[in-house]
Design an enzyme around this catalytic site. Sequence first.
Site, PDB file in Angstrom:
ATOM      1  N   GLU A   8       4.927 -15.803  -8.643  1.00  0.00           N
ATOM      2  CA  GLU A   8       5.218 -14.673  -7.751  1.00  0.00           C
ATOM      3  C   GLU A   8       6.597 -14.074  -8.057  1.00  0.00           C
ATOM      4  O   GLU A   8       7.595 -14.781  -8.113  1.00  0.00           O
ATOM      5  CB  GLU A   8       5.154 -15.151  -6.297  1.00  0.00           C
ATOM      6  CG  GLU A   8       5.388 -14.060  -5.268  1.00  0.00           C
ATOM      7  CD  GLU A   8       5.202 -14.556  -3.848  1.00  0.00           C
ATOM      8  OE1 GLU A   8       5.431 -13.752  -2.929  1.00  0.00           O
ATOM      9  OE2 GLU A   8       4.823 -15.722  -3.650  1.00  0.00           O
TER      10      GLU A   8
ATOM     11  N   LYS B  89       1.320  -6.710  -2.957  1.00  0.00           N
ATOM     12  CA  LYS B  89       1.041  -7.604  -1.842  1.00  0.00           C
ATOM     13  C   LYS B  89       0.908  -6.803  -0.543  1.00  0.00           C
ATOM     14  O   LYS B  89       1.766  -5.976  -0.211  1.00  0.00           O
ATOM     15  CB  LYS B  89       2.157  -8.642  -1.715  1.00  0.00           C
ATOM     16  CG  LYS B  89       1.925  -9.706  -0.656  1.00  0.00           C
ATOM     17  CD  LYS B  89       3.079 -10.697  -0.652  1.00  0.00           C
ATOM     18  CE  LYS B  89       2.895 -11.778   0.383  1.00  0.00           C
ATOM     19  NZ  LYS B  89       4.053 -12.711   0.430  1.00  0.00           N
TER      20      LYS B  89
ATOM     21  N   CYS C 134       0.519 -15.297  -2.629  1.00  0.00           N
ATOM     22  CA  CYS C 134       1.072 -16.073  -1.524  1.00  0.00           C
ATOM     23  C   CYS C 134       0.180 -16.012  -0.279  1.00  0.00           C
ATOM     24  O   CYS C 134      -0.987 -16.344  -0.340  1.00  0.00           O
ATOM     25  CB  CYS C 134       2.499 -15.589  -1.247  1.00  0.00           C
ATOM     26  SG  CYS C 134       3.561 -16.764  -0.390  1.00  0.00           S
TER      27      CYS C 134
END
Length: 320
Positions: free
Chosen positions: A45, A138, A172
């Site tokens: 990430e 994201k 995530c």
Amino acid sequence: MKEKIKITIIQDTPPHFDLPSCMQKVEQRMAEAAAQGADLVVFGETWLSGYPAWLDYCPKVGLWDHEPTKQAFSRMYRNGVKVPSDEVEQLGKWAKKYQQVLVIGINEVVSRGVGNRTIYNAFLIFDSDGTLLNHHRKLMPTFTEKLLYGLGDGQGLKSVETSIGRIGALICWEHWMPLTRMAMHESGELIHIALWPNVHEILQIASRSYAFEGRCFVVAVGQTMQAKDVPEMLELPDELKEQPEHFLLKGNSCVIAPNGKYILEPQEKTQGILYCELDQLDRIYGESMALDVTGHYNRGDVFEFGVNRERKSREDGTQI
């Protein structure tokens, strides 16, 4: 899909706030992986140019008008990645040169006008011919991340066909969003990349559950970061100042089969390159006999599901 796939996880520390050095390290690791016959190379990430773990460790970063935090954001922005850009083009060239499918997390920056200097937590997927196949932002920054990142959109909620099979990814805590998972399951991914800063225990549960639910292989990739890697303008608490080698991010990367069991156990505090070979890929279909959440275990007559995959834009229609 190939009969056997050699996966390479880069569980390493990126040079924070230093995009040129990060790029140099990316090529170095890809070259090393190529020498070992890697088909798929995965970085964690926001690996370009560093995950902001300091948000959770440095006191005062969340205080209003805190000058060191503003300096950190400025450095983070100036060392982010624009899409498209020379860096993105170079990543594609390396994927083609080393004949690797490449998945990499980035701090994506947008600069269109005085009022739009946003950072997105994003990832890119390149095929082994260098083609950029997916660019996802994201959907929701998690907890302290909201200090730094903008809200993403659904454009990248898809899997893509690559030279080694159909691949998808999420970032995530997107793995805790049921509808996000369903969007990815419906896209037919065979290998799922779960990008994390650090795959600690509860995130192992999320990754294993995803593999079991989606009947796919999951590559959960974390990264390492020690107290000494925190950007110099930010002050650590006293107990960490005295322990520069202390791991803030421990990696714990792993590979999981479609039945939720480990193929590669979590690798804690191991810095460098991790390798894992996937074979018996038709296990996906055998496991789907019992559970297929987008097929015979789905009730389309009861539930309706849809995804807005438009890139977020302003009122004048220009993309953000």
